[in-house]
Motif scaffolding. Structure first.
Motif, PDB file in Angstrom:
ATOM      1  N   LEU A 557      18.723 -16.327  29.514  1.00 29.03           N
ATOM      2  CA  LEU A 557      17.372 -16.153  30.027  1.00 29.03           C
ATOM      3  C   LEU A 557      17.087 -14.657  30.122  1.00 29.03           C
ATOM      4  O   LEU A 557      17.964 -13.865  30.480  1.00 29.03           O
ATOM      5  CB  LEU A 557      17.227 -16.810  31.402  1.00 29.03           C
ATOM      6  CG  LEU A 557      17.372 -18.341  31.412  1.00 29.03           C
ATOM      7  CD1 LEU A 557      17.347 -18.861  32.843  1.00 29.03           C
ATOM      8  CD2 LEU A 557      16.277 -18.995  30.594  1.00 29.03           C
ATOM      9  N   GLY A 558      15.853 -14.263  29.799  1.00 28.90           N
ATOM     10  CA  GLY A 558      15.533 -12.843  29.672  1.00 28.90           C
ATOM     11  C   GLY A 558      15.098 -12.186  30.950  1.00 28.90           C
ATOM     12  O   GLY A 558      14.045 -11.539  30.983  1.00 28.90           O
ATOM     13  N   GLY A 583      10.960  -9.950  35.693  1.00 28.94           N
ATOM     14  CA  GLY A 583      10.562 -10.362  34.365  1.00 28.94           C
ATOM     15  C   GLY A 583       9.237  -9.715  34.036  1.00 28.94           C
ATOM     16  O   GLY A 583       8.876  -8.670  34.617  1.00 28.94           O
ATOM     17  N   ALA A 602       7.492 -16.804  32.862  1.00 24.48           N
ATOM     18  CA  ALA A 602       8.557 -17.807  32.763  1.00 24.48           C
ATOM     19  C   ALA A 602       8.905 -18.332  34.153  1.00 24.48           C
ATOM     20  O   ALA A 602       8.928 -17.559  35.128  1.00 24.48           O
ATOM     21  CB  ALA A 602       9.796 -17.204  32.108  1.00 24.48           C
ATOM     22  N   SER A 752      11.352 -11.643  29.902  1.00 17.78           N
ATOM     23  CA  SER A 752      11.027 -13.061  30.100  1.00 17.78           C
ATOM     24  C   SER A 752       9.647 -13.219  30.714  1.00 17.78           C
ATOM     25  O   SER A 752       9.309 -12.567  31.707  1.00 17.78           O
ATOM     26  CB  SER A 752      12.060 -13.718  31.021  1.00 17.78           C
ATOM     27  OG  SER A 752      13.078 -14.302  30.275  1.00 17.78           O
ATOM     28  N   PHE A 772      11.162 -16.576  26.669  1.00 19.00           N
ATOM     29  CA  PHE A 772      11.942 -16.784  27.898  1.00 19.00           C
ATOM     30  C   PHE A 772      13.448 -16.631  27.701  1.00 19.00           C
ATOM     31  O   PHE A 772      14.201 -16.557  28.673  1.00 19.00           O
ATOM     32  CB  PHE A 772      11.642 -18.167  28.497  1.00 19.00           C
ATOM     33  CG  PHE A 772      12.133 -19.329  27.680  1.00 19.00           C
ATOM     34  CD1 PHE A 772      13.370 -19.899  27.924  1.00 19.00           C
ATOM     35  CD2 PHE A 772      11.349 -19.867  26.672  1.00 19.00           C
ATOM     36  CE1 PHE A 772      13.818 -20.979  27.171  1.00 19.00           C
ATOM     37  CE2 PHE A 772      11.780 -20.950  25.921  1.00 19.00           C
ATOM     38  CZ  PHE A 772      13.027 -21.508  26.166  1.00 19.00           C
ATOM     39  N   ALA A 773      13.932 -16.577  26.453  1.00 19.11           N
ATOM     40  CA  ALA A 773      15.379 -16.492  26.258  1.00 19.11           C
ATOM     41  C   ALA A 773      15.686 -15.746  24.974  1.00 19.11           C
ATOM     42  O   ALA A 773      14.850 -15.654  24.061  1.00 19.11           O
ATOM     43  CB  ALA A 773      15.999 -17.880  26.219  1.00 19.11           C
ATOM     44  N   THR A 780      15.075 -14.680  19.556  1.00 24.59           N
ATOM     45  CA  THR A 780      14.253 -14.869  20.750  1.00 24.59           C
ATOM     46  C   THR A 780      13.679 -16.281  20.732  1.00 24.59           C
ATOM     47  O   THR A 780      13.289 -16.791  19.678  1.00 24.59           O
ATOM     48  CB  THR A 780      13.107 -13.843  20.785  1.00 24.59           C
ATOM     49  OG1 THR A 780      13.676 -12.534  20.814  1.00 24.59           O
ATOM     50  CG2 THR A 780      12.217 -14.046  22.001  1.00 24.59           C
TER      51      THR A 780
END
Length: 833
Positions: A557-558, A583, A602, A752, A772-773, A780
């Motif tokens: 998850l970013g 995020g 996200a 994210s 989001f990831a 991505t």
């Protein structure tokens, strides 16, 4: 599977079982002299139907929730269903078993049935739930008595257990047939029967009652004859009829003896054998009697000739002879008795020898059948659940699970066997962490690797794959649709059975022994392809006839452990209050129901109890019981500290698969409306990039600002690895975007929630998804924006004008015409990660 039916079928896809059960047959060897009656017995024992039942196991199995009241054939599957749920409770994850009847089911007695405990669960690995139930209930039954089957597993073992039970019971039936054939007692049986049938009293009685066509019998009154020829003719007929009655008497006595022999054998037996006896007894008796008839016919045809030939030839009698008188018939009976007595021993010996030979030939053939069945049963090779449970136990390599949950450096770990079949634990870390190494048990070979090390190790192969994907022709839409259908019909099963799978996608190239060929295939992304976790099977090399390419990857998850505006704008730093996680704000949005304005991001960035939301499989508005607050700060406290301000709160969110498509999204409503003028945005659809092999997309995030990437798929499925249950967060039907070679990464931690969009030829943004990831190799992942706006009932806006700055590569805005294959190959040669 029909959720309501009492009976249903499950398909068998195993090539091994198709070969095994599809080739099942039982050969009954040819009998040159036609003495054996084994085929007749096996026909009565429904061998043909049995072979058909065994062959059908190559394709499907039939399961019953409630057993039929009658006609429970061997191998009938009776199912007891149990449901396990993963629940969030006061910050902890609990696995809860719903009410079940497992204990009653385990103790149900019926030797014909195969007992299957059918497990339903969500968000849990198959082995994880099977181990829980086996530890709880396995002590109550022997390993072969009952089998734990998960609905996500192939039904191979169920098919094998059905076949094993069917063969076991049919072998018992064949062995019972063997025991029912009186090989060793046949001489005594014939002796006793002959003593009764060939006694002087019996022969006399039969002679008195024998009917001569012309004169009748002793009950018919006197019938006098004076002619020698008439008397001789009537005497011959009397002798033949008496002998026929004697033959019937012998048959009846033998039949009675065999009945007693069989009754003695089955007296203490119950179940299917008894039902077989009633069917098989007449065949055994008739076959033995047929043998008797052959020998008796030979000898009984000789005796009337001997008796009549010994009759003194006189033209006429001095006195008339009453052929119905007791005295005359008694004399005839004595002659029969005397002649038979002289030959009785040989007759009985010949009868016994013939019958014994027939019985022995039959027994030999039946033993051959039994041996074939036993050989096949050994080939079935059932799983030993005790050994399986011991293998599951080896997955527990953590000293203290409570400490593990607090550790932030461990992404995932794999406990299994490497390519040399040696036990090993591989731990993947976000960053070097000596303390993490102390969490694992000491008696294991351990390998610790960081994502930076993995990225560097695999840079060459990743660039090779990307280069070949861009050089080869794209997968056609029809083929892409076909592969997508396969992926999403099997995704639940794959994620549940293989704990190392982190994603599933489609590619136009497949790697075989280091060489890349153009072939549309299913790509299975795993955390490590060199280790098979304890208790699991190797990753599949094909699914439904389509080849798979196994590639390593890890998806994260970013999130990470400004602009001067009061409200967040796209790309701004955001986070929940009292948290160091941040995020990015994504697309600006407005609720069509309440007209409240805000932005999308996200869910994992702004939801405190993400596990609870994911496990609920529901919208935040449906499962929020008021015990948590998701207040959003801008800039995030990580960036601004005490200067961070609360600007709004999450009023709707979803994390997981919504209507089959992945969604990691939240709508944050601002406390104060923005003063900026917003321009409505038109959402991109499939027609904007259909049949294009990679197109440019953009996003704006806190960590990387405005970046461009290449959209390569809209059918991607990923699993975010976790070290505690649920072991993955799964998202299906997502967009996959790769980095442009030679420029900065498209997505980094902290991005994210950022909005991913296309730029049309007029410079207008067309929203595509929410990033989001990201994988450690530059993939991505974004969820589909059209699903989010529809689910939350939102419209999207932009506070900027058309995009006028040029693309970083001088090409048409939508299609990618650059030779990225060559560019990736250059990176490979330069060893740039």
């Amino acid at each position: 599977m029909d959720g309501k039916a009492d009976q249903w079928t499950e398909e068998i896809n195993s090539a091994v079982l198709r070969t095994l059960f599809g080739s099942f047959d039982v050969e009954v060897s040819e009998d040159a002299y036609k003495l054996s009656f084994a085929k007749e017995l096996l026909e009565v024992a429904k061998l043909k139907e049995f072979k058909h039942e065994m062959n059908s196991l190559a394709g499907e199995v039939v399961l019953f929730r409630d057993l039929p009241k009658t006609d429970i054939t061997p191998g009938t599957v009776c199912v007891c269903e149990v449901y396990l749920e993963c629940k969030y409770n006061e910050g902890e994850i609990e696995i809860e078993e719903k009410d079940s009847e497992i204990k009653n089911f385990i103790f149900m007695k019926n030797s014909n049935i195969v007992k299957i405990i059918l497990i339903h669960s969500k968000h849990l690995n198959v082995i994880e739930v099977k181990e829980i139930l086996y530890q709880k209930y396995g002590i109550f039954f022997p390993p072969q008595e009952c089998y734990f089957q998960h609905v996500s597993e192939d039904y191979e073992e169920v098919s094998k257990r059905i076949g094993h039970r069917k063969i076991k019971m049919y072998t018992r039936l064949v062995e019972s047939l063997i025991e029912m054939i009186p090989v060793d007692d046949i001489e005594h049986i014939i002796d006793r029967a002959a003593d009764r049938s060939f006694s002087k009293e019996s022969i006399t009685r039969l002679c008195f009652s024998a009917v001569v066509q012309e004169s009748g019998n002793t009950d018919s009154g006197p019938y006098y004859c004076r002619s020698f020829f008439t008397v001789r003719r009537l005497k011959r007929e009397l002798v033949e009829n008496t002998m026929e009655s004697m033959r019937k008497s012998l048959v009846s006595e033998v039949e009675s003896e065999i009945h007693q022999h069989i009754a003695k054998y089955v007296r203490d037996r119950v179940g299917p054998i008894q039902s077989l006896i009633s069917l098989a007894s007449p065949t055994i008796i008739n076959s033995i009697i047929f043998g008797i008839a052959i020998i008796v016919a030979i000898w009984f045809n000789v005796i009337p000739v001997l008796i009549v030939s010994a009759f003194v030839i006189i033209a006429s009698f001095l006195f008339a002879v009453d052929v119905n008188s007791f005295q005359w018939r008694k004399n005839v009976a004595n002659e029969i008795y005397e002649n038979l007595s002289r030959n009785k021993e040989k007759v009985i010996k010949d009868i016994s020898s013939n019958i014994k030979q027939r019985c022995k030939e039959t027994v030999d053939q039946l033993r051959s059948v039994s041996s074939q069945l036993e050989d096949f049963k050994r080939r079935i090779n059932l799983i030993d659940q005790d050994k399986e449970a011991s293998e599951w136990e080896r997955r527990h390599v953590i000293k203290d699970n409570a400490t593990l949950r607090k550790n932030n450096s461990i992404i995932t770990y794999i406990a299994g066997r490497n390519e040399n079949d040696m036990p090993i634990v591989k731990v993947i870390l976000r960053y070097p962490d000596y303390k993490a190494k102390q969490l694992f048990k000491d008696n294991l070979e351990k390998e610790f690797v960081t994502i930076a090390e993995l990225t560097k190790q695999n840079a060459n192969i990743v660039n090779k794959i990307k280069a070949n994907e861009f050089r080869k022709q794209a997968v056609s839409e029809s083929k892409k649709s076909h592969l997508s259908e396969i992926i999403y019909s099997q995704a639940d099963r794959l994620y549940a059975n293989y704990s190392t799978i982190v994603g599933i996608g489609i590619s136009n190239v497949r790697c075989i022994n280091g060489n890349f060929i153009r072939e549309p295939c299913i790509v299975i992304y795993c955390s490590d392809k060199s280790i098979i976790p304890f208790g699991e099977k190797p990753l599949p090399t094909s699914i439904n006839g389509c080849h798979c390419d196994i590639r390593e990857n890890i998806f994260l998850l970013g999130i990470c452990d400004d602009c001067g505006e009061e409200n967040a704008r796209p790309g701004c730093s955001i986070g929940i209050t009292t948290s160091n996680v941040f995020g990015s704000a994504g697309f600006l949005a407005k609720s069509n129901k309440t007209n409240r304005t805000g932005f999308l991001t996200a869910a994992h960035v702004v939801i405190r109890k993400l596990e609870k939301l994911y496990l609920a499989n529901a919208f935040l508005s449906e499962c929020n019981d008021g015990d948590e607050s998701n207040v959003v700060a801008h800039p995030s406290e990580c960036h601004a500290g005490a200067q961070s301000k609360s600007i709004g709160e999450v009023i709707e969110s979803y994390c997981g698969n919504y209507q089959s498509a992945g969604m990691d999204a939240a709508f944050v409503a601002n406390y104060n409306p923005t003063a900026r003028v917003h321009t409505p945005l038109q959402i991109a659809d499939e027609n904007d990039f259909k049949n294009v092999h990679g197109i440019f997309v953009r996003k704006k995030g806190k960590s990387t600002s405005i970046t461009e990437g290449i959209l390569v798929s809209g059918l991607f499925t990923i699993g975010i690895s976790r070290i505690v249950s649920p072991k993955i967060y799964r998202f299906d039907y997502c967009y996959r975007i790769i980095d442009k070679p030679g420029v900065r990464k498209f997505f980094e931690p902290g991005d994210s929630g950022s909005g991913v969009y296309l730029i049309d030829k007029r410079g207008k943004k067309k929203p595509l998804g929410i990033a989001f990831a990201r994988s450690i190799y530059g993939d991505t992942v974004a969820c589909r924006i059209e699903n989010v706006t529809r689910a939350f009932d939102l419209s999207l806006n932009d506070d900027e004008g058309p995009v006028t700055e040029p693309m970083e590569v001088d090409v048409e805005p939508m299609e990618v015409n650059v030779d990225f294959g060559a560019m990736f190959e250059m990176l490979e040669l330069m060893d740039i990660s």
